[in-house]
Design a protein around this motif. Sequence first.
Motif, mmCIF file in Angstrom:
data_model
loop_
_atom_site.group_PDB
_atom_site.id
_atom_site.type_symbol
_atom_site.label_atom_id
_atom_site.label_comp_id
_atom_site.label_asym_id
_atom_site.label_seq_id
_atom_site.Cartn_x
_atom_site.Cartn_y
_atom_site.Cartn_z
ATOM 1 N N ILE A 146 -4.973 3.124 -4.212
ATOM 2 C CA ILE A 146 -4.616 3.260 -2.804
ATOM 3 C C ILE A 146 -4.729 4.713 -2.373
ATOM 4 O O ILE A 146 -5.258 5.033 -1.308
ATOM 5 N N THR A 150 3.269 -3.952 -9.390
ATOM 6 C CA THR A 150 2.142 -3.895 -8.454
ATOM 7 C C THR A 150 1.904 -2.484 -7.977
ATOM 8 O O THR A 150 0.769 -2.010 -7.884
ATOM 9 N N THR A 204 4.036 -8.659 -0.047
ATOM 10 C CA THR A 204 3.921 -7.247 -0.401
ATOM 11 C C THR A 204 2.887 -7.042 -1.500
ATOM 12 O O THR A 204 2.075 -6.111 -1.434
ATOM 13 N N VAL A 205 2.894 -7.921 -2.497
ATOM 14 C CA VAL A 205 1.909 -7.790 -3.582
ATOM 15 C C VAL A 205 0.498 -7.961 -3.028
ATOM 16 O O VAL A 205 -0.404 -7.170 -3.336
ATOM 17 N N HIS A 232 -4.853 -3.326 0.099
ATOM 18 C CA HIS A 232 -4.994 -1.912 0.402
ATOM 19 C C HIS A 232 -5.821 -1.219 -0.663
ATOM 20 O O HIS A 232 -6.657 -0.368 -0.371
ATOM 21 N N ALA A 233 -5.620 -1.642 -1.916
ATOM 22 C CA ALA A 233 -6.323 -0.975 -3.012
ATOM 23 C C ALA A 233 -7.757 -1.452 -3.158
ATOM 24 O O ALA A 233 -8.658 -0.660 -3.406
ATOM 25 N N TYR A 234 -7.983 -2.758 -2.999
ATOM 26 C CA TYR A 234 -9.301 -3.304 -3.321
ATOM 27 C C TYR A 234 -10.071 -3.890 -2.154
ATOM 28 O O TYR A 234 -11.231 -4.214 -2.288
ATOM 29 N N GLN A 252 -0.513 -4.843 -1.090
ATOM 30 C CA GLN A 252 -0.855 -3.712 -1.949
ATOM 31 C C GLN A 252 -2.243 -3.879 -2.537
ATOM 32 O O GLN A 252 -3.057 -2.949 -2.557
ATOM 33 N N PHE A 253 -2.547 -5.091 -3.005
ATOM 34 C CA PHE A 253 -3.853 -5.310 -3.608
ATOM 35 C C PHE A 253 -4.973 -5.218 -2.583
ATOM 36 O O PHE A 253 -6.051 -4.728 -2.860
#
Lengths: 235, 197
Positions: free
Chosen positions: B40, B32, A97-98, A104-106, A101-102
């Motif tokens: 996002i 996170t 999951t971490v 998706h963001a970067y 998320q990262f």
Amino acid sequence: MAGCHDVDALAAEAAKREGAGQDLVNGIYRESPLLRQLLGLCSALAVTTTLFSALAMSAAVMAVLVVSSVVVSLMRKAIPQDVRLPMKIVVIATTVTVVEQFMHAYAHEAWKVLGVYLPLIVVNCIILGRAEAFAHTHGPWRSAADAVGQGLGYTVVMAILGFTREVLGNGSILGLSIFGKGFEPIILMAMPGGAFFLMGIILGVASWMDHRRERAARAREAACVPSLAPEGEAA
Amino acid sequence: MAREGRLLDAPPATIAVLALTTLLAGVLLGGTDALTRERIAAQIKAERDRAARAALGIAASGKLEDRPFKDAQGEVDALAGYDGETLKGFVYTAEGNGYGGEMQVLVAVDGEGKVIKATVLTQSETPGLGTKATLPGFLDQLEGRVLDPGLEIKKLGGEIDGVTGATISSRAVLAAVRSALELDARRMKATGSGGGE
């Protein structure tokens, strides 16, 4: 021919095979997750339609492997037997999951192209398999080396699959068309069927390479036989 | 080795370790989320803006303005797109029930209620079959169409050629386009204007 079965030499060689360096190298071929253990094939076949998605998946799997292996290894003395699996799954699921998320963001493009197969890494047998088979019984440094090796072995096969499927099934490499407009792609290569065939061929080649190596080793053994005679007579 | 009994029969150590681990996991996940939430959201918005500009046919530098409005039926999010200073049209996202689940369609409508372009944003249709309803071959038919009875597949009395073997997917896309056009009609009534300010 006396040196063929020199016990000391053999022992020295065996000692060289232990340790983090060897753990890493093992993962690339000898214990390759895709070629030898045949784990994680479903997602491997699904996301290798292009080289980019194959590499994106490899990066994600590598990250999850290293982090979860190290964490499980650090926790190994504190994990009660009864809840071994749930604990490891909590670690793996959190890591995925971490990472997700990262990404998706970067790394939005990579995240998009992997789709549902990114969260599915939680149930990818390679991760849990490594946690159970290695991280649980080895220290963090060796577990990390093992994880990197497994990740590299995974990446090599994924890259071959992704490259071939993209070139044949789409006429491009990393999105850049290489054959021009007249090219008729082999649609099968872009579909799961083509992935299966390709994987079968790769496994066949790996198997053939192993047979050749085995035959060479046996030929060397046979050449050494005379030196066995003195020790051959057991009591 | 399998232990029978309930979790509460387990030794306190086991319970403590489990609880601690899941607590730590929760903290990590929360952290996170806090770290990445803004980025996002920005990515999702950039993605939507990219799709909106493509549907409107304006350059990457084209201005996009959020133009929400409210009427008796509720609030609507509309996105206005400009080519330089001229208003090109409005963009809506609407849903349709496809074969494999909800399909999200982005529809660009010009100032007169005509479709400029429609693109499918998300879907889980059968690859090679239902996914054909996301391709230009099908979607091109929607250009220039308005909200009228013709906006349905031919099989059901309309004027659109559905994808062979993918009726449900085709109809889902059309339903979404109709919803978008209805939203545009509501916008015109609510703001009392077609294209101008």
